[in-house]
Design a protein around this motif. Structure first.
Motif, mmCIF file in Angstrom:
data_model
loop_
_atom_site.group_PDB
_atom_site.id
_atom_site.type_symbol
_atom_site.label_atom_id
_atom_site.label_comp_id
_atom_site.label_asym_id
_atom_site.label_seq_id
_atom_site.Cartn_x
_atom_site.Cartn_y
_atom_site.Cartn_z
ATOM 1 N N ARG A 1 -4.512 10.806 -0.891
ATOM 2 C CA ARG A 1 -3.832 9.870 0.005
ATOM 3 C C ARG A 1 -4.887 9.177 0.856
ATOM 4 O O ARG A 1 -5.872 9.789 1.259
ATOM 5 N N THR A 2 -4.660 7.907 1.151
ATOM 6 C CA THR A 2 -5.626 7.199 1.994
ATOM 7 C C THR A 2 -5.732 7.839 3.378
ATOM 8 O O THR A 2 -6.807 7.865 3.969
ATOM 9 N N LYS A 3 -4.632 8.384 3.881
ATOM 10 C CA LYS A 3 -4.655 9.001 5.204
ATOM 11 C C LYS A 3 -5.262 10.399 5.168
ATOM 12 O O LYS A 3 -5.517 10.984 6.215
ATOM 13 N N PHE A 4 -5.469 10.938 3.976
ATOM 14 C CA PHE A 4 -6.073 12.263 3.862
ATOM 15 C C PHE A 4 -7.558 12.174 3.531
ATOM 16 O O PHE A 4 -8.170 13.147 3.096
ATOM 17 N N LEU B 1 0.849 -1.182 0.000
ATOM 18 C CA LEU B 1 0.000 0.000 0.000
ATOM 19 C C LEU B 1 0.888 1.237 0.000
ATOM 20 O O LEU B 1 1.476 1.594 1.022
ATOM 21 N N ILE B 2 0.993 1.880 -1.153
ATOM 22 C CA ILE B 2 1.883 3.024 -1.275
ATOM 23 C C ILE B 2 1.307 4.263 -0.596
ATOM 24 O O ILE B 2 2.018 5.215 -0.298
ATOM 25 N N GLY B 3 -0.015 4.233 -0.360
ATOM 26 C CA GLY B 3 -0.656 5.337 0.349
ATOM 27 C C GLY B 3 -1.401 6.301 -0.547
ATOM 28 O O GLY B 3 -2.103 7.179 -0.065
ATOM 29 N N ASP B 4 -1.251 6.140 -1.875
ATOM 30 C CA ASP B 4 -1.911 7.034 -2.818
ATOM 31 C C ASP B 4 -3.212 6.434 -3.327
ATOM 32 O O ASP B 4 -3.349 5.221 -3.451
#
Length: 507
Positions: free
Chosen positions: A372-375, A352-355
């Protein structure tokens, strides 16, 4: 006439006509099989029975069924930590000669991502693809004689035992082929300067000595560099220093939020070409001028998978749930958001690169980075992704004729009720109340989930204007300046409290 430039342009055109376009699905199947064969005798490969996967009738399906998802924390905790204890043949044969340091946009400390010789070669090949793609753009022959400013992190990599460490842009620049070094600026001496401010100061001092035709780098830091050069030489725009500047290769984040403030530093617009170079690999590049999308590089040591980007598949920390469905390249659909997974020649597996991305053209395999998954801001069901936030901020710029190159926000509780508090980096005189109302209306119109949330648990929108200069200073305090560092667009309440204290102290 630019004779040398004409020759180089002709060679690029010729290469482009000779090298055939790989068939997407077949290329990806071949990449996966090569990855599995190469790593089958590693500790990871034996644990997950790569031999058995290779013997399956449908290798891609068997691979997806056999291996779990990994993010950096999980892969490091279970496997990569052993590399730092001196072991080898863990997730890839041997030991990596480099580790890419990346704090990303949300991490508390630097990640140390393996970079193998095969990955360095893959990045080099992707760079050649990018140069070849320039033949599709309407650039004059003399462009190919100009110098290229590659604004990355320091190339003075840190020696740690049997390997070196640095950001991926520094690792890439330290491996530039000999034939390219005459075109590369700021040159080895300046590129090795560790401190961002010192490096940019030296760039400004030397800027008039170079004939720059192209700049590559993250928009926010490229913009700051250009501002420094303009200030140092007391000119109105960068074209007074670099009159032949024609191309900007953007990377790492969407360029659109920076477009207005970036263009204000120019005498005339540049050809903007998007690239997708992450710490984990060079994944995509824009290959034609009539789009802002990038084509996935499907035959170069990276295997792609896609998880539908839906709230039920995303954990609070941005990771994905174990039973989230995966979509192969053959089944992706246009204009739907996906979480990107990659397996690479550096020993990242279903990573999971996060994008998050969306396909804008399935036939051409062209994508846009959407966030971004965290955004993903889903407090009280608002379901806001970064691309929706970017679009709303761009609408503000157009509506009020202002520049907002940076922003961040959080869901905060005011008198026990949730509000979205936006900090907009702008020098505009428009009132905060006007901006808040316009932002709210734009998001309601673009996102039905946000509209529902605003009619129920999400009680309001607040906007605070701050100087755009505060955003890179925040990065400097929390991580460092320059390189691959990106500003976080969404913060949790704890981080947001620190941000507000920082703003109060520095305003």
């Amino acid at each position: 006439m630019a004779i040398v430039g004409s020759i180089i342009k002709s060679l690029i055109d010729l290469r482009d006509s000779i090298v055939p376009e790989p068939e997407a699905q077949k290329s990806q199947e071949e990449v996966l099989k090569k990855l599995l064969k190469k790593a089958k005798d590693t500790e990871f490969g034996k644990h997950y029975d790569f031999e058995g996967i290779l013997a399956a009738d449908d290798v891609q399906k068997a691979f997806a069924e056999k291996l779990p998802y990994f993010d950096y924390n999980k892969l490091h905790k279970e496997w990569w930590y052993r590399l730092h204890e001196g072991e080898e043949n863990i997730t890839w044969p041997g030991r990596p000669p480099y580790f890419a340091l990346s704090s990303g946009t949300t991490g508390k400390s630097s990640k140390r991502i393996p970079v193998t010789d095969e990955m360095v070669e893959a990045i080099r090949k992707a760079g050649i693809k990018q140069v070849s793609a320039l033949s599709n753009f309407d650039l004059p022959p003399d462009f190919f004689e100009k110098e290229i400013m590659m604004l990355g992190s320091s190339t003075d990599l840190q020696k740690e035992g049997d390997h070196k460490e640095g950001e991926i842009s520094g690792i890439s620049a330290s491996n530039i082929p000999f034939w390219f070094r005459g075109y590369y600026k700021p040159g080895e001496e300046i590129a090795k300067i560790e401190e961002w401010d010192d490096r940019v100061q030296r760039i400004a001092e030397n800027a008039k000595n170079w004939d720059i035709g192209a700049i590559s780098g993250i928009p926010s830091w490229s913009e700051l560099m250009i501002k420094k050069i303009i200030e140092y030489h007391n000119v109105d725009n960068i074209h007074e220093i670099w009159p032949n500047l024609q191309v900007y290769a953007s990377g790492g984040v969407a360029f659109e939020p920076y477009e207005k403030s970036f263009n204000a530093l120019l005498d005339h617009p540049l050809t903007v070409i998007d690239t997708y170079l992450a710490s984990e690999g060079f994944l995509a590049l824009q290959e034609r001028p009539d789009t802002t999308s990038m084509k996935l590089i499907l035959d170069n040591g990276v295997y792609f998978e896609f998880v539908p980007f839906k709230p039920e598949y995303i954990n609070q920390d941005g990771s994905i749930v174990e039973d989230a469905p995966v979509v192969p390249l053959s089944d992706v659909k246009e204009e739907e958001d996906y979480v990107l997974l990659i397996s690479t020649v550096s020993g990242a597996w279903r990573y999971l690169i996060g994008d998050t991305i969306k396909f804008t053209n399935v036939e051409r395999k062209e994508i846009r980075i959407t966030g971004r998954t965290k955004f993903f801001l889903n407090v009280v069901g608002s379901q806001l992704s970064v691309n929706k936030m970017n679009d709303a901020v761009k609408e503000l710029e157009e509506k009020f004729d202002i520049k907002i190159p940076e922003f961040t926000l959080a869901a905060v509780r005011i008198d026990g009720e949730f509000h979205h508090h936006w900090y907009l980096g702008t020098e505009a005189s428009t009132s905060e109340e006007e901006l808040a109302n316009a932002l709210d209306e734009s998001l309601k119109a673009a996102n039905k989930n946000y509209g529902v949330a605003r009619s129920k648990a999400l009680k309001g929108v607040k906007v605070t204007k701050v100087s755009p200069d505060l955003f890179p200073e925040w990065s400097a305090v929390n991580k460092k300046k320059g390189g691959q560092v990106k500003m976080e667009k969404v913060m949790d309440e704890e981080k947001f409290a620190k941000w507000e204290a920082f703003v109060k102290e520095h305003s």
